[in-house]
Structures are given as structure tokens and as C-alpha cells.
Design a protein around this motif. Structure first.
Motif, PDB file in Angstrom:
ATOM      1  N   PHE A 190     -32.591   9.440  17.376  1.00 21.92           N
ATOM      2  CA  PHE A 190     -32.064  10.663  16.782  1.00 21.92           C
ATOM      3  C   PHE A 190     -30.794  11.068  17.479  1.00 21.92           C
ATOM      4  O   PHE A 190     -30.482  10.589  18.533  1.00 21.92           O
ATOM      5  CB  PHE A 190     -33.074  11.824  16.884  1.00 21.92           C
ATOM      6  N   PHE A 191     -30.067  11.975  16.830  1.00 26.62           N
ATOM      7  CA  PHE A 191     -28.932  12.615  17.468  1.00 26.62           C
ATOM      8  C   PHE A 191     -29.148  14.124  17.386  1.00 26.62           C
ATOM      9  O   PHE A 191     -29.696  14.630  16.423  1.00 26.62           O
ATOM     10  CB  PHE A 191     -27.617  12.271  16.758  1.00 26.62           C
ATOM     11  N   VAL A 192     -28.714  14.834  18.410  1.00 29.61           N
ATOM     12  CA  VAL A 192     -28.821  16.282  18.400  1.00 29.61           C
ATOM     13  C   VAL A 192     -27.770  16.840  17.458  1.00 29.61           C
ATOM     14  O   VAL A 192     -26.595  16.524  17.581  1.00 29.61           O
ATOM     15  CB  VAL A 192     -28.611  16.858  19.801  1.00 29.61           C
ATOM     16  N   ILE A 193     -28.187  17.665  16.522  1.00 32.34           N
ATOM     17  CA  ILE A 193     -27.282  18.172  15.509  1.00 32.34           C
ATOM     18  C   ILE A 193     -26.993  19.637  15.795  1.00 32.34           C
ATOM     19  O   ILE A 193     -27.886  20.470  15.768  1.00 32.34           O
ATOM     20  CB  ILE A 193     -27.892  18.026  14.107  1.00 32.34           C
ATOM     21  N   PHE A 194     -25.730  19.953  16.064  1.00 28.82           N
ATOM     22  CA  PHE A 194     -25.350  21.326  16.324  1.00 28.82           C
ATOM     23  C   PHE A 194     -24.633  21.946  15.127  1.00 28.82           C
ATOM     24  O   PHE A 194     -24.932  23.033  14.706  1.00 28.82           O
ATOM     25  CB  PHE A 194     -24.439  21.423  17.547  1.00 28.82           C
ATOM     26  N   VAL A 195     -23.615  21.250  14.598  1.00 30.08           N
ATOM     27  CA  VAL A 195     -22.810  21.839  13.542  1.00 30.08           C
ATOM     28  C   VAL A 195     -22.756  20.881  12.369  1.00 30.08           C
ATOM     29  O   VAL A 195     -21.959  19.938  12.374  1.00 30.08           O
ATOM     30  CB  VAL A 195     -21.372  22.130  14.029  1.00 30.08           C
ATOM     31  N   PRO A 196     -23.591  21.025  11.360  1.00 29.55           N
ATOM     32  CA  PRO A 196     -23.529  20.149  10.195  1.00 29.55           C
ATOM     33  C   PRO A 196     -22.179  20.277   9.521  1.00 29.55           C
ATOM     34  O   PRO A 196     -21.608  21.359   9.434  1.00 29.55           O
ATOM     35  CB  PRO A 196     -24.656  20.669   9.294  1.00 29.55           C
ATOM     36  N   MET A 197     -21.669  19.169   9.030  1.00 27.29           N
ATOM     37  CA  MET A 197     -20.386  19.187   8.337  1.00 27.29           C
ATOM     38  C   MET A 197     -20.649  19.056   6.848  1.00 27.29           C
ATOM     39  O   MET A 197     -21.419  18.216   6.412  1.00 27.29           O
ATOM     40  CB  MET A 197     -19.497  18.042   8.834  1.00 27.29           C
ATOM     41  N   SER A 198     -20.010  19.867   6.048  1.00 25.88           N
ATOM     42  CA  SER A 198     -20.266  19.883   4.622  1.00 25.88           C
ATOM     43  C   SER A 198     -19.392  18.869   3.914  1.00 25.88           C
ATOM     44  O   SER A 198     -18.286  18.570   4.324  1.00 25.88           O
ATOM     45  CB  SER A 198     -19.980  21.278   4.065  1.00 25.88           C
ATOM     46  N   GLY A 199     -19.937  18.354   2.802  1.00 28.39           N
ATOM     47  CA  GLY A 199     -19.151  17.460   1.967  1.00 28.39           C
ATOM     48  C   GLY A 199     -18.971  16.085   2.568  1.00 28.39           C
ATOM     49  O   GLY A 199     -19.511  15.743   3.606  1.00 28.39           O
ATOM     50  N   GLU A 200     -18.170  15.269   1.874  1.00 24.37           N
ATOM     51  CA  GLU A 200     -17.895  13.925   2.339  1.00 24.37           C
ATOM     52  C   GLU A 200     -16.877  13.964   3.475  1.00 24.37           C
ATOM     53  O   GLU A 200     -16.001  14.820   3.510  1.00 24.37           O
ATOM     54  CB  GLU A 200     -17.346  13.076   1.190  1.00 24.37           C
ATOM     55  N   VAL A 201     -16.977  13.044   4.384  1.00 25.64           N
ATOM     56  CA  VAL A 201     -16.047  12.959   5.503  1.00 25.64           C
ATOM     57  C   VAL A 201     -15.192  11.713   5.326  1.00 25.64           C
ATOM     58  O   VAL A 201     -15.719  10.610   5.228  1.00 25.64           O
ATOM     59  CB  VAL A 201     -16.802  12.874   6.842  1.00 25.64           C
ATOM     60  N   SER A 202     -13.893  11.887   5.250  1.00 26.00           N
ATOM     61  CA  SER A 202     -13.007  10.748   5.037  1.00 26.00           C
ATOM     62  C   SER A 202     -13.020   9.831   6.241  1.00 26.00           C
ATOM     63  O   SER A 202     -13.028  10.277   7.385  1.00 26.00           O
ATOM     64  CB  SER A 202     -11.572  11.226   4.795  1.00 26.00           C
ATOM     65  N   ALA A 203     -13.025   8.533   5.968  1.00 25.51           N
ATOM     66  CA  ALA A 203     -12.895   7.560   7.039  1.00 25.51           C
ATOM     67  C   ALA A 203     -11.450   7.526   7.510  1.00 25.51           C
ATOM     68  O   ALA A 203     -10.546   8.041   6.854  1.00 25.51           O
ATOM     69  CB  ALA A 203     -13.348   6.187   6.549  1.00 25.51           C
ATOM     70  N   LEU A 204     -11.236   6.933   8.674  1.00 25.40           N
ATOM     71  CA  LEU A 204      -9.904   6.863   9.244  1.00 25.40           C
ATOM     72  C   LEU A 204      -9.535   5.420   9.532  1.00 25.40           C
ATOM     73  O   LEU A 204     -10.398   4.584   9.833  1.00 25.40           O
ATOM     74  CB  LEU A 204      -9.835   7.677  10.539  1.00 25.40           C
ATOM     75  N   GLN A 205      -8.259   5.139   9.436  1.00 24.41           N
ATOM     76  CA  GLN A 205      -7.720   3.841   9.817  1.00 24.41           C
ATOM     77  C   GLN A 205      -6.490   4.076  10.681  1.00 24.41           C
ATOM     78  O   GLN A 205      -6.017   5.202  10.814  1.00 24.41           O
ATOM     79  CB  GLN A 205      -7.371   3.029   8.573  1.00 24.41           C
ATOM     80  N   LEU A 206      -5.967   3.010  11.254  1.00 18.84           N
ATOM     81  CA  LEU A 206      -4.800   3.115  12.127  1.00 18.84           C
ATOM     82  C   LEU A 206      -3.583   2.488  11.473  1.00 18.84           C
ATOM     83  O   LEU A 206      -3.673   1.462  10.793  1.00 18.84           O
ATOM     84  CB  LEU A 206      -5.072   2.407  13.462  1.00 18.84           C
ATOM     85  N   HIS A 207      -2.444   3.104  11.712  1.00 14.30           N
ATOM     86  CA  HIS A 207      -1.156   2.495  11.396  1.00 14.30           C
ATOM     87  C   HIS A 207      -0.337   2.475  12.669  1.00 14.30           C
ATOM     88  O   HIS A 207      -0.139   3.514  13.301  1.00 14.30           O
ATOM     89  CB  HIS A 207      -0.411   3.277  10.322  1.00 14.30           C
ATOM     90  N   ARG A 208       0.150   1.323  13.056  1.00 11.79           N
ATOM     91  CA  ARG A 208       0.986   1.207  14.249  1.00 11.79           C
ATOM     92  C   ARG A 208       2.451   1.222  13.829  1.00 11.79           C
ATOM     93  O   ARG A 208       2.893   0.367  13.060  1.00 11.79           O
ATOM     94  CB  ARG A 208       0.617  -0.047  15.035  1.00 11.79           C
ATOM     95  N   VAL A 209       3.171   2.181  14.351  1.00 10.62           N
ATOM     96  CA  VAL A 209       4.560   2.411  13.944  1.00 10.62           C
ATOM     97  C   VAL A 209       5.424   1.219  14.350  1.00 10.62           C
ATOM     98  O   VAL A 209       5.391   0.759  15.498  1.00 10.62           O
ATOM     99  CB  VAL A 209       5.107   3.700  14.586  1.00 10.62           C
ATOM    100  N   GLU A 210       6.205   0.744  13.397  1.00 12.76           N
ATOM    101  CA  GLU A 210       7.162  -0.333  13.662  1.00 12.76           C
ATOM    102  C   GLU A 210       8.544   0.255  13.871  1.00 12.76           C
ATOM    103  O   GLU A 210       8.830   1.383  13.474  1.00 12.76           O
ATOM    104  CB  GLU A 210       7.168  -1.334  12.506  1.00 12.76           C
ATOM    105  N   ALA A 211       9.397  -0.532  14.514  1.00 13.88           N
ATOM    106  CA  ALA A 211      10.753  -0.063  14.827  1.00 13.88           C
ATOM    107  C   ALA A 211      11.460   0.406  13.558  1.00 13.88           C
ATOM    108  O   ALA A 211      11.483  -0.303  12.546  1.00 13.88           O
ATOM    109  CB  ALA A 211      11.546  -1.178  15.499  1.00 13.88           C
ATOM    110  N   GLY A 212      11.998   1.615  13.616  1.00 12.57           N
ATOM    111  CA  GLY A 212      12.776   2.140  12.500  1.00 12.57           C
ATOM    112  C   GLY A 212      11.972   2.906  11.469  1.00 12.57           C
ATOM    113  O   GLY A 212      12.548   3.557  10.588  1.00 12.57           O
ATOM    114  N   GLU A 213      10.657   2.840  11.538  1.00 13.71           N
ATOM    115  CA  GLU A 213       9.838   3.563  10.561  1.00 13.71           C
ATOM    116  C   GLU A 213       9.893   5.064  10.797  1.00 13.71           C
ATOM    117  O   GLU A 213       9.989   5.527  11.941  1.00 13.71           O
ATOM    118  CB  GLU A 213       8.381   3.103  10.648  1.00 13.71           C
ATOM    119  N   THR A 214       9.793   5.811   9.718  1.00 14.48           N
ATOM    120  CA  THR A 214       9.717   7.264   9.812  1.00 14.48           C
ATOM    121  C   THR A 214       8.351   7.725   9.298  1.00 14.48           C
ATOM    122  O   THR A 214       7.663   6.998   8.572  1.00 14.48           O
ATOM    123  CB  THR A 214      10.811   7.938   8.975  1.00 14.48           C
TER     124      THR A 214
END
Length: 376
Positions: A10-34
Motif C-alpha cells: 500500500f501507499f499512504v494517501i494524503f491528498v487524492p488528485m482529481s481527474g486524469e494525470v498527464s504523463a510526462l516526457q523529456l525534451h533535451r534542448v539542442e543548440a539554437g532551439e527556442t
């Protein structure tokens, strides 16, 4: 963290989060990108991207900087030996019913090695635990925005959950000067901490990387591992890092008789002093779990007890990108970050691989690295 004898249930649950939670990915900035170009690439509003990554200047991103990018869709867990649907559900914060429904599983007791289990939400850490950690106070108010570490299953689950909640809240309330989950400087400082070493494979690699980037850290070492690798302990101290007490054999201290509890602490304290000539100033209980009744002895022995505000989940065999995501998405002033340098049969190469990027990305975000004693 050592491989658990009993599966986390189990995990201790303190603050339930409502709705769907978006997943995250990484983007590594390349030279010159804004940032504007990157936001267009992922069809994300540039202001949203700036806010997600805590960027003060939308016109300033650095080559090689890792940016968090919202990711639509689902993620998966590949079943490995020993997995059950129950522990997969518990780990990611879902119910068994959710997983059986989305995966069309007829019998929740039957899953197969290499089977892909679809997960509908973020998999970098359980979505039902709030990732908000922006405060700097080490008070009861901040307990509700911090994760409490897992507990070995040894009693009835409800009893354990009640114990962990009451213990953590009680410790913060009764021992505000001796029990910490985060720092108290109010500044953009961060303490990297590494549990369960030393060893001869991963700890030396971590020490080399920290040297390369001139970053101090705190290592919570297990006494019996010090006995096996005393030279790694001495090297850790010689390089200017802090060493803390992490017990002798990594038991759940809350369930030990008083004499065994004291022996776990004292024996480790003695061996640290034997090889370094210094007393350990801080202690981290295995699994982050401690009974209130343990505290008077630790205070008497001049220990500050330190858990963490960011769990990287490297102990769950995360890949290096997910470890980095877990750091960046929860980063806040006075962060105490939980990593590991030993203690898993699967090893910690992902932690080693993630460490240079963790350091670089925290530095470009304006954070200074300090030891635990310097941040609390």
C-alpha cells in the motif's frame, strides 16, 4: 533501498488528485532551439511549458537542458518475475479493478512474465500522492504535500497505515528541531542523498561523478556494508561528503524491541567513528519509518532524523529518464532528494546514468548543492 522481503502492499494517501494525470516526457534542448520552437513541436502552449519547468525567462534555455513535456496517452508496465497485479496496482496508485478493466484481464490472479499492463496515468510515481512540494516549512502543514516512504508489510495494512501517518505527523509536531523532511533555509538549495551503501560498484561511480561536478552529497550508509567496504566509507569522507547513520542491517526500526533498536543505531555509529574519526550527525531510518517512542533516544544521542521531500523511485528499477523526471517535476527550494548507491539485486546503473543530468539541470535552474546538515 534494500530489496524488500515483503512486497509493498500500500501507499499512504494524503491528498487524492482529481481527474486524469498527464504523463510526462523529456525534451533535451539542442543548440539554437527556442522554447517557442519546442512548444510548437509538441503542440504545447509556451507559457504552460515555461510554468511546468519553472523558467524565469521564456527566452532563456540552455543546450542540453532537459525540459518536462506533457505527454498524452497511456504508459505500460512490463510484468517481471515476482510481479502480481496487486503490487503493480499498489505501486502506481491504481486499484486492481482499474487495471483489470483497462487490460481486459479476466482473472486478476493470472498475469504473465513480459505481459504489458496498460497504465492510464502517470507512471513516474503514484498519481494519488500529491507532487506539490513548494513550501519551505518543516511543519505539519507540509506533511500533506510530501510522500511518505513505503513500509515493509509485517502487520495488518490498516494498522500500519495508521501508524505511519500518526508517527510522521507526531514527529514533525513534537520534534520540529530534530525531524526533517525538507530543508529550512528558504533558499534555492538542494541536498542529494544516497541510501544503502557503501558497495564496490555503484558508490564509487557516484563519488567520481560528484567529484567531476564539484557537488557535495550525503550518504546514508548501512553498518554491515561499511564493515564490508570500509575503504569506500573513508573515500566518501575524504572527498568532503557527509555520512549519515542508516542502521546496521536495514530493518524496519519501528518493530524492533528497544535493545535491538539501540544496537542497530549504536553499532553503526561506532563503525562510522572507527573509520572516519567523526560522529554521524544525521540518521535516516530504513524505509523512512520510525516510531515516536524511538525519538527520545535519538535526540539524546544528538541525531537529527532526516527523511526526504523528493523520492526519485530509483529503487523501483526506474530508467534514468524517469528518475530525472521525478526530480524535476517535484523540485522546490530546500529539496532533500532520495537516491540510492547500493542495496538492490537489480543494481543502480540507472541512478548513475541519471546523476550527471540531475546535477546539470538543477544548476541551470539556479540551485546550489549542499549536504543535509547544511540544509536543515
Amino acid at each position: 533501498m534494500k530489496l524488500l522481503t515483503f512486497i509493498l502492499a500500500f501507499f499512504v494517501i494524503f491528498v487524492p488528485m482529481s481527474g486524469e494525470v498527464s504523463a510526462l516526457q523529456l525534451h533535451r534542448v539542442e543548440a539554437g532551439e527556442t522554447l517557442f520552437e519546442i512548444s510548437n513541436q509538441y503542440d504545447v502552449n509556451s507559457e504552460e511549458l515555461s510554468e511546468l519547468n519553472l523558467l524565469k525567462d521564456v527566452n532563456l534555455v540552455y543546450d542540453g537542458q532537459a525540459l518536462l513535456i506533457p505527454k498524452e496517452g497511456e504508459d505500460t508496465h512490463v510484468v517481471s518475475e515476482g510481479d502480481t497485479l496487486n503490487n503493480i496496482a499498489s505501486h502506481y496508485g491504481f486499484s486492481i479493478e482499474e487495471l483489470t478493466e483497462i487490460n481486459d484481464i479476466e482473472d486478476s490472479d493470472v498475469i504473465y512474465i513480459d505481459q504489458e499492463i496498460t497504465l492510464p496515468r502517470i507512471v513516474t510515481m503514484p498519481p494519488h500522492i500529491s507532487a506539490s512540494s513548494s513550501g519551505t516549512s518543516n511543519s505539519l502543514e507540509t506533511v500533506e504535500t510530501n510522500e511518505i516512504k513505503d513500509t515493509k508489510v509485517v502487520n495488518d495494512e490498516a494498522d500500519i497505515e495508521d501508524n505511519v501517518i500518526s508517527t510522521t505527523q507526531g514527529l514533525l509536531s513534537l520534534y520540529p528541531d530534530n525531524f526533517y523532511q525538507r530543508g529550512s533555509t528558504g533558499e534555492k538549495k538542494v541536498a542529494l542523498t544516497f541510501d544503502d551503501g557503501p558497495d564496490s560498484k555503484y558508490t564509487p561511480q557516484i563519488l567520481e561523478i560528484l567529484d567531476e561536478y564539484d557537488v557535495p552529497a550525503t550518504f546514508y550508509y548501512v553498518g554491515q556494508n561499511i564493515e564490508s567496504y570500509p575503504d569506500v566509507l573513508k573515500d566518501t569522507v575524504d572527498r568532503g561528503h557527509e555520512v549519515g547513520n542508516h542502521s546496521w542491517s536495514h530493518p524496519n526500526l519501528r518493530y524492533l524491541p528497544e535493545d535491538e533498536f539501540e544496537k542497530e543505531i549504536d553499532k553503526t555509529s561506532d563503525i562510522i567513528k572507527e573509520y572516519t574519526g567523526e560522529e554521524a550527525a544525521t540518521l535516516r531510518p530504513p524505509y523512512g519509518d520510525l516510531d515516536i517512542d524511538n525519538m527520545p533516544y535519538l535526540v539524546e544521542e544528538n541525531y537529527n532524523v532526516v527523511n526526504w521531500s523528493i523520492d526519485t523511485w530509483d529503487w523501483w528499477n526506474m530508467d534514468s529518464d524517469k528518475i530525472l523526471i521525478n526530480v524535476l517535476k517535484d523540485l522546490h527550494p530546500d529539496s532533500i532528494i532520495l537516491l540510492h548507491s547500493a542495496g538492490s539485486s537489480e543494481g543502480y546503473q540507472s541512478t548513475v546514468d541519471a546523476l550527471p543530468e540531475i546535477i546539470y539541470n538543477l544548476k541551470v535552474r539556479g540551485y546550489d548543492f549542499v549536504t543535509v546538515s547544511e540544509i536543515i
